[in-house]
Structures are given as structure tokens and as C-alpha cells.
Design an enzyme around this catalytic site. Sequence first.
Site, short mmCIF file in Angstrom:
data_model
loop_
_atom_site.label_atom_id
_atom_site.label_comp_id
_atom_site.label_asym_id
_atom_site.label_seq_id
_atom_site.Cartn_x
_atom_site.Cartn_y
_atom_site.Cartn_z
N LYS A 19 -11.38 -3.71 18.43
CA LYS A 19 -10.16 -4.01 18.36
C LYS A 19 -9.92 -3.45 20.16
O LYS A 19 -8.53 -3.75 20.47
CB LYS A 19 -9.22 -3.17 17.84
N PHE A 32 -4.66 3.61 14.18
CA PHE A 32 -4.90 4.39 13.35
C PHE A 32 -6.23 3.58 12.27
O PHE A 32 -6.27 2.77 12.24
CB PHE A 32 -3.95 4.74 12.39
N LYS A 84 9.38 -17.14 -9.75
CA LYS A 84 8.69 -16.07 -10.67
C LYS A 84 7.30 -16.93 -11.45
O LYS A 84 7.50 -17.87 -12.18
CB LYS A 84 9.56 -15.25 -11.56
N ASN A 142 0.83 -0.98 0.09
CA ASN A 142 0.05 -0.03 0.07
C ASN A 142 0.83 1.19 0.07
O ASN A 142 2.08 1.08 -0.02
CB ASN A 142 -0.82 -0.01 1.31
O1 PMT Z 1 2.84 6.11 6.30
P1 PMT Z 1 2.20 7.50 5.90
O2 PMT Z 1 2.34 7.42 4.51
O3 PMT Z 1 2.87 8.67 6.91
O4 PMT Z 1 0.70 7.45 6.08
C1 PMT Z 1 0.00 7.38 7.29
C2 PMT Z 1 -1.17 6.37 7.48
C3 PMT Z 1 -2.13 6.87 6.55
C4 PMT Z 1 -0.52 4.94 7.13
C5 PMT Z 1 -1.65 6.28 9.12
O5 PMT Z 1 -1.77 7.63 9.28
C6 PMT Z 1 -2.67 5.35 9.13
O6 PMT Z 1 -3.93 5.64 8.81
N1 PMT Z 1 -2.21 4.07 9.58
C7 PMT Z 1 -3.36 2.99 9.77
C8 PMT Z 1 -3.60 2.37 8.36
C9 PMT Z 1 -4.44 1.24 8.25
O7 PMT Z 1 -3.82 0.04 8.16
O8 PMT Z 1 -5.63 1.42 8.62
P2 PMT Z 1 -6.79 0.31 8.85
O9 PMT Z 1 -8.09 1.21 8.91
O10 PMT Z 1 -6.57 -0.73 7.66
O11 PMT Z 1 -6.45 -0.57 10.37
C10 PMT Z 1 -6.55 -0.08 11.62
C11 PMT Z 1 -5.77 -0.17 12.63
O12 PMT Z 1 -5.58 -1.69 12.49
C12 PMT Z 1 -4.43 0.31 12.27
O13 PMT Z 1 -3.93 0.72 13.34
C13 PMT Z 1 -3.60 -1.05 11.88
O14 PMT Z 1 -2.03 -0.82 11.86
C14 PMT Z 1 -4.20 -1.99 12.47
N2 PMT Z 1 -4.30 -3.54 11.71
C15 PMT Z 1 -4.76 -3.42 10.78
C16 PMT Z 1 -4.82 -4.79 9.88
C17 PMT Z 1 -3.94 -5.71 10.36
N3 PMT Z 1 -3.94 -7.16 10.04
N4 PMT Z 1 -3.60 -5.67 11.64
C18 PMT Z 1 -3.53 -4.34 12.41
O15 PMT Z 1 -2.83 -4.39 13.44
#
Ligand code: PMT
Length: 411
Positions: free
Chosen positions: A350, A332, A298, A217
Site C-alpha cells: 500500500k 493499521f 427486505k 465488523n
Molecule cells: O475501532 P476500535 O474498536 O478501537 O478497534 C481498533 C482497530 C482494531 C479497528 C484498529 O486498531 C485497526 O486495526 N484498524 C484497521 C482495521 C483493518 O481494516 O485492518 P486491515 O488489515 O483489514 O486493513 C489494513 C489497512 O488498510 C487499514 O488501515 C484499513 O483502514 C485499510 N483499508 C482496508 C480495506 C480497504 N478497502 N481500504 C482500506 O483503506
Amino acid sequence: MLNSLKGKRIILGITGGIAAYKAAALTSKLTQKGAEVHVIMTASAKQFITELTLQSLSKQRVYSDTFQERDPEAIAHIDLADTADLVLIAPATANIIGKMAHGIADDMLTSTLLAVTAPVMVAPAMNVHMYQHPAVISNMKILAERGIQFIEPGEGLLACGYVGKGRLEEPETIVRVVENYLAQRDSTASGPLKGKKVMVTAGGTIERIDPVRYISNDSSGKMGFAVARAARALGAEVTLVVARTDEAPPQDPAIEIVRASSAQDMYEAVSGRWSDCDILVKAAAVADYRPKESAGSKIKKSGDTLTLELVKTTDILETLGRSKNKQFLIGFAAETGNAEVYAKDKLVRKNLDLIVANDVAVEGAGFGTDTNIVSIYDAGGLVLDLPLVSKDEVARRLMLLAAERTSGAAL
Ligand code: PMT
């Protein structure tokens, strides 16, 4: 600003270049501001400036010979190294930079440098072509990766007649940089997150399809890096778990960097350190799905379509949220619309203490930018709305909030 130099023991290493004459003014200014300056000169430095000058200005004995031990009770270079608050090499020649990078200890200054555990700052001064030589660049890179800080030389007329970069920065500027550094270090030592262990994740995970292709991503890691720096600045012990990023992680020896490529790697890295962690901030963008199979070689082009079967990754936050005891958990939420609704849902599902919602479809927010626009929620609803501000400011406000919530005191 309080005088951060007062009472600090500074080793001033002077090496052999024409700019060594400026070390006299530097010694004088540091001493006038209350620092105890212990000068170590190399043999070449003594060709440019005398020990007597520096001894008179620092009011301290000046060292240059490792074997001239005057005190039978102590070994001078070890004693100096053990008691220093900071080492400053000014001017630093290409030679000393090379020796430091490769661990050579063949005189009083280089032996002391190997024994020292205090932070080291280097102010280079040399001919412009020497400064641009690949060997010097590579040695400086080695030192920077080791946490050594550089006070970059200025541009101008050099003693060799060339005009360019290589002139020792002015003593006033060097003193200001040292003062700011020590002031920040002092505030870190007493910051509101002192004694807390903060783990931060940053960047985007990569999920391998085959050895040359992956799913990932747009996360640059900037947001997570800013959180790590902010936590450190407030006094925390910081571990930064870093997935794919093109940005250089913070170059602070006090921030432990752990690399984790895939969601599974990140899960292992984070869960292995979880029991020891006080605050976890998951700024990383973790893949929700990965290819069911990752091909060993590959994948060759064949039919008109190719179907990849994806399976869910472990949700790290959700898993850890279930086993939470003392930990304060911050997630986040990267959304493209309806950020509040989705973020609040993630907060509950969560078992988070705070969630930072950013709508990554809005200009200036989300992936890759130096700024962000966020709303922070807890179980009671909106806690803080931050309009377009730098990611550093988002991180600082978030870490202050975490400090307040984990200490119970309003900051
Ligand atoms: O890195 P930058 O370019 O500065 O950009 C910042 C950002 C947009 C990446 C950051 O601000 C942000 O939003 N990070 C979280 C991205 C994300 O994965 O969001 P989500 O809504 O898909 O997940 C929610 C939370 O669960 C996140 O804290 C994520 O780390 C966590 N997660 C998600 C999936 C997973 N399998 N395990 C997790 O722990």
C-alpha cells in the site's frame, strides 16, 4: 505548569441564582492569577450580588445593560466578544442554558454570547429536579454538541433544602479546570503538528445487503478517535471520517467530523480531501468485500440457503498510496496471528510510511477495548513496540512519531 491565566481576557457571566455569591471568590481567584476578568451580570444576578463587589474584585467595569454604552468608539458587547480568550458562565441557571441553546439574545450577556467566537465554559447551579428536567438535559446536550464545555455541579445540600446534584462547583475547582483548559489550548497552538492537516478514519464500514441488514465488523471507533484527539492536542488541523460506531466522536469544535457509512462512502470522503492532507491515518476497519447487489427492499425468507455474491471494495489506502506525493500515510493492520508478516506486506503493497500492527485476537488489543498492544513498522523494520497501554497512549506516540518524521526533527 506555567500560569495559563496570566494576561488572558475572560468574560465571566454571572446569572441569577443563590450561588452567584461564589462568583465573588471566582473573580478574585482568576484576577489574582493574572487574568483580566470582565464581568457581565444578568438582571437577576444583581438581586444576589452587587456590581460594586465584582468591580472592586476585578478592577474592571462591570456590564449588565446592553444599552448603557459608555464608549462612543465601541459597541460594548461586540468589543468584549471580539477580544475574549474565554467565556465562563458561573453560576449558570437553567434559564441561561435554555437561552444559549436556542440563540435568544435579550440582554447584555446573551447578546455577547451570540457574538463570541472564543470557547465557552458553563458551570451550572440549580435545584436537583431542575438539573434533571428533560428540557434542561436536552438544552445541555445541544450546547455540548456545539462544543460548549460543562463544569458539572457538585452534589450536596442545596439552598432549596434538597440534597443532590446542582451545587455550583467550588471556585478553586472551576479555576483549575479553566487553567488546565487554557494550558492545553496554548500547547496545541504551538504543538509539533501545528500547521499540519491530519485526516483520520475510524469505526467499521457497513455494506448493505438490503435496507435492514448489513455486513460490518467489530470496530468501535475508539482507536481512531484517540488518534484524532492526539493529533489535535499536538496542534494539527484534524478531519475525522467516521463510519459505524456506538461511541461519541470527540466533542472538539476544532475536529471536523465527516460521516461515511460504506467503504465506497469512505473512499469518496477521503479521496475528496486527499490533495489537501499532510498525514492520513487509516484506523478504520474497512470492508474488503461488499454484496454485489444491495436489494431495494427486505429480502424475504425462502429456501434453506441463501447465497450472497460479494465483490471487492476499493482499497482506499492502496489507491491513495499509488498517488502519494507530499502525504505521510499510516495504515493499521488488524491481524489474528502472524501480525508482523502481514503488516509488513501491507506496508509495502500500500506504499505506506508507517503501519501499526495489532493482533486483535490478543486480550486487551484491537476491537472495542480502551487499550491496545501494537508494533509500528516502517520500510526499515520495527520502529516501536508498545505493550499493553491505553489507546490514547498509542495515539500520542504514533502522532509524535508522525510529527518527527514529517518535520525531520527529533522530538
Ligand atoms: O475501532 P476500535 O474498536 O478501537 O478497534 C481498533 C482497530 C482494531 C479497528 C484498529 O486498531 C485497526 O486495526 N484498524 C484497521 C482495521 C483493518 O481494516 O485492518 P486491515 O488489515 O483489514 O486493513 C489494513 C489497512 O488498510 C487499514 O488501515 C484499513 O483502514 C485499510 N483499508 C482496508 C480495506 C480497504 N478497502 N481500504 C482500506 O483503506
